[in-house]
Design a protein around this motif. Sequence first.
Motif, PDB file in Angstrom:
ATOM      1  N   ILE A  22      32.845  -1.535  28.774  1.00 23.71           N
ATOM      2  CA  ILE A  22      31.669  -2.295  28.332  1.00 23.71           C
ATOM      3  C   ILE A  22      31.529  -2.206  26.816  1.00 23.71           C
ATOM      4  CG2 ILE A  22      29.141  -2.337  28.371  1.00 23.71           C
ATOM      5  CD1 ILE A  22      29.371  -1.549  31.371  1.00 23.71           C
ATOM      6  N   GLU A  23      31.771  -1.031  26.286  1.00 23.19           N
ATOM      7  CA  GLU A  23      31.590  -0.799  24.853  1.00 23.19           C
ATOM      8  C   GLU A  23      32.718  -1.400  24.011  1.00 23.19           C
ATOM      9  OE1 GLU A  23      31.768   3.157  22.135  1.00 23.19           O
ATOM     10  OE2 GLU A  23      30.390   3.216  23.844  1.00 23.19           O
ATOM     11  N   LYS A  24      33.972  -1.229  24.457  1.00 20.17           N
ATOM     12  CA  LYS A  24      35.116  -1.603  23.621  1.00 20.17           C
ATOM     13  C   LYS A  24      35.961  -2.730  24.194  1.00 20.17           C
ATOM     14  CE  LYS A  24      35.458   2.908  21.536  1.00 20.17           C
ATOM     15  NZ  LYS A  24      36.342   3.967  21.073  1.00 20.17           N
ATOM     16  N   GLY A  25      35.684  -3.134  25.403  1.00 18.40           N
ATOM     17  CA  GLY A  25      36.452  -4.198  26.038  1.00 18.40           C
ATOM     18  C   GLY A  25      37.397  -3.656  27.098  1.00 18.40           C
ATOM     19  N   PHE A  26      37.636  -4.498  28.103  1.00 20.37           N
ATOM     20  CA  PHE A  26      38.477  -4.072  29.217  1.00 20.37           C
ATOM     21  C   PHE A  26      39.935  -3.892  28.825  1.00 20.37           C
ATOM     22  CE2 PHE A  26      34.828  -5.857  31.385  1.00 20.37           C
ATOM     23  CZ  PHE A  26      34.606  -4.909  32.374  1.00 20.37           C
ATOM     24  N   SER A  27      40.367  -4.551  27.775  1.00 16.14           N
ATOM     25  CA  SER A  27      41.767  -4.430  27.374  1.00 16.14           C
ATOM     26  C   SER A  27      41.957  -3.486  26.178  1.00 16.14           C
ATOM     27  CB  SER A  27      42.341  -5.808  27.050  1.00 16.14           C
ATOM     28  OG  SER A  27      41.612  -6.406  25.999  1.00 16.14           O
ATOM     29  N   SER A  28      40.926  -2.709  25.864  1.00 16.37           N
ATOM     30  CA  SER A  28      41.068  -1.743  24.770  1.00 16.37           C
ATOM     31  C   SER A  28      42.048  -0.639  25.174  1.00 16.37           C
ATOM     32  CB  SER A  28      39.715  -1.125  24.411  1.00 16.37           C
ATOM     33  OG  SER A  28      39.274  -0.261  25.448  1.00 16.37           O
ATOM     34  N   ARG A  29      42.642  -0.005  24.198  1.00 13.34           N
ATOM     35  CA  ARG A  29      43.591   1.078  24.468  1.00 13.34           C
ATOM     36  C   ARG A  29      42.953   2.186  25.288  1.00 13.34           C
ATOM     37  NH1 ARG A  29      48.053   1.743  20.008  1.00 13.34           N
ATOM     38  NH2 ARG A  29      48.047  -0.367  19.164  1.00 13.34           N
ATOM     39  N   GLU A  30      41.708   2.516  24.969  1.00 14.75           N
ATOM     40  CA  GLU A  30      41.009   3.583  25.682  1.00 14.75           C
ATOM     41  C   GLU A  30      40.794   3.219  27.141  1.00 14.75           C
ATOM     42  OE1 GLU A  30      39.973   2.249  22.815  1.00 14.75           O
ATOM     43  OE2 GLU A  30      39.643   3.828  21.362  1.00 14.75           O
ATOM     44  N   SER A  31      40.366   1.993  27.393  1.00 15.23           N
ATOM     45  CA  SER A  31      40.146   1.539  28.770  1.00 15.23           C
ATOM     46  C   SER A  31      41.439   1.578  29.573  1.00 15.23           C
ATOM     47  CB  SER A  31      39.597   0.117  28.796  1.00 15.23           C
ATOM     48  OG  SER A  31      38.317   0.050  28.240  1.00 15.23           O
ATOM     49  N   ILE A  32      42.514   1.126  28.963  1.00 14.48           N
ATOM     50  CA  ILE A  32      43.806   1.096  29.646  1.00 14.48           C
ATOM     51  C   ILE A  32      44.307   2.510  29.923  1.00 14.48           C
ATOM     52  CG2 ILE A  32      46.239   0.454  29.384  1.00 14.48           C
ATOM     53  CD1 ILE A  32      45.155  -2.075  27.896  1.00 14.48           C
ATOM     54  N   ALA A  33      44.144   3.409  28.961  1.00 11.66           N
ATOM     55  CA  ALA A  33      44.585   4.794  29.154  1.00 11.66           C
ATOM     56  C   ALA A  33      43.820   5.453  30.303  1.00 11.66           C
ATOM     57  CB  ALA A  33      44.399   5.590  27.867  1.00 11.66           C
ATOM     58  N   ILE A  34      42.524   5.237  30.347  1.00 12.68           N
ATOM     59  CA  ILE A  34      41.726   5.821  31.424  1.00 12.68           C
ATOM     60  C   ILE A  34      42.094   5.180  32.752  1.00 12.68           C
ATOM     61  CG2 ILE A  34      39.396   6.085  32.352  1.00 12.68           C
ATOM     62  CD1 ILE A  34      38.420   6.415  29.481  1.00 12.68           C
ATOM     63  N   SER A  35      42.333   3.888  32.743  1.00 14.68           N
ATOM     64  CA  SER A  35      42.726   3.186  33.968  1.00 14.68           C
ATOM     65  C   SER A  35      44.032   3.748  34.521  1.00 14.68           C
ATOM     66  CB  SER A  35      42.877   1.693  33.680  1.00 14.68           C
ATOM     67  OG  SER A  35      43.317   1.016  34.819  1.00 14.68           O
ATOM     68  N   ARG A  36      44.976   4.026  33.659  1.00 14.14           N
ATOM     69  CA  ARG A  36      46.254   4.597  34.097  1.00 14.14           C
ATOM     70  C   ARG A  36      46.059   5.988  34.687  1.00 14.14           C
ATOM     71  NH1 ARG A  36      49.726   2.483  28.957  1.00 14.14           N
ATOM     72  NH2 ARG A  36      50.098   0.387  29.778  1.00 14.14           N
ATOM     73  N   GLU A  37      45.239   6.795  34.033  1.00  8.92           N
ATOM     74  CA  GLU A  37      44.965   8.135  34.544  1.00  8.92           C
ATOM     75  C   GLU A  37      44.246   8.044  35.890  1.00  8.92           C
ATOM     76  OE1 GLU A  37      44.991  12.186  34.889  1.00  8.92           O
ATOM     77  OE2 GLU A  37      46.086  10.947  33.465  1.00  8.92           O
ATOM     78  N   LEU A  38      43.321   7.119  35.998  1.00 13.55           N
ATOM     79  CA  LEU A  38      42.607   6.905  37.252  1.00 13.55           C
ATOM     80  C   LEU A  38      43.576   6.490  38.359  1.00 13.55           C
ATOM     81  CD1 LEU A  38      39.895   6.798  38.713  1.00 13.55           C
ATOM     82  CD2 LEU A  38      39.589   4.487  37.815  1.00 13.55           C
ATOM     83  N   ASP A  39      44.513   5.617  38.046  1.00 13.05           N
ATOM     84  CA  ASP A  39      45.532   5.212  39.024  1.00 13.05           C
ATOM     85  C   ASP A  39      46.326   6.418  39.524  1.00 13.05           C
ATOM     86  OD1 ASP A  39      44.833   2.550  38.908  1.00 13.05           O
ATOM     87  OD2 ASP A  39      46.470   1.990  37.555  1.00 13.05           O
ATOM     88  N   LYS A  40      46.702   7.302  38.611  1.00 11.21           N
ATOM     89  CA  LYS A  40      47.454   8.504  39.000  1.00 11.21           C
ATOM     90  C   LYS A  40      46.645   9.362  39.962  1.00 11.21           C
ATOM     91  CE  LYS A  40      50.071   8.833  34.717  1.00 11.21           C
ATOM     92  NZ  LYS A  40      50.271   9.609  33.481  1.00 11.21           N
ATOM     93  N   LEU A  41      45.372   9.556  39.643  1.00 15.55           N
ATOM     94  CA  LEU A  41      44.526  10.376  40.504  1.00 15.55           C
ATOM     95  C   LEU A  41      44.311   9.719  41.864  1.00 15.55           C
ATOM     96  CD1 LEU A  41      41.793  11.721  38.041  1.00 15.55           C
ATOM     97  CD2 LEU A  41      43.812  12.896  38.909  1.00 15.55           C
ATOM     98  N   LEU A  42      44.139   8.409  41.874  1.00 21.38           N
ATOM     99  CA  LEU A  42      43.968   7.702  43.143  1.00 21.38           C
ATOM    100  C   LEU A  42      45.231   7.799  43.998  1.00 21.38           C
ATOM    101  CD1 LEU A  42      42.019   4.580  41.873  1.00 21.38           C
ATOM    102  CD2 LEU A  42      41.146   6.341  43.422  1.00 21.38           C
TER     103      LEU A  42
END
Length: 53
Positions: A22-42
């Motif tokens: 919401i703050e930086k955009g869905f395609s921001s580096r931070e969002s993507i990095a967290i998304s990848r980590e979330l995928d690993k945990l899932l």
Amino acid sequence: MDPSNLLTRIEHLRNSMIEIAIEKGFSSRESIAISRELDKLLNEYEQIKGVKK
């Protein structure tokens, strides 16, 4: 790893990802990095629970 602990980590990351997206955009580096980590945990959670896609 304990499944309930893993679920807690997943929920925390999910909330962080939403806030950053919401703050930086869905395609921001931070969002993507967290998304990848979330995928690993899932994926780890699915393996622990024996869930098949």
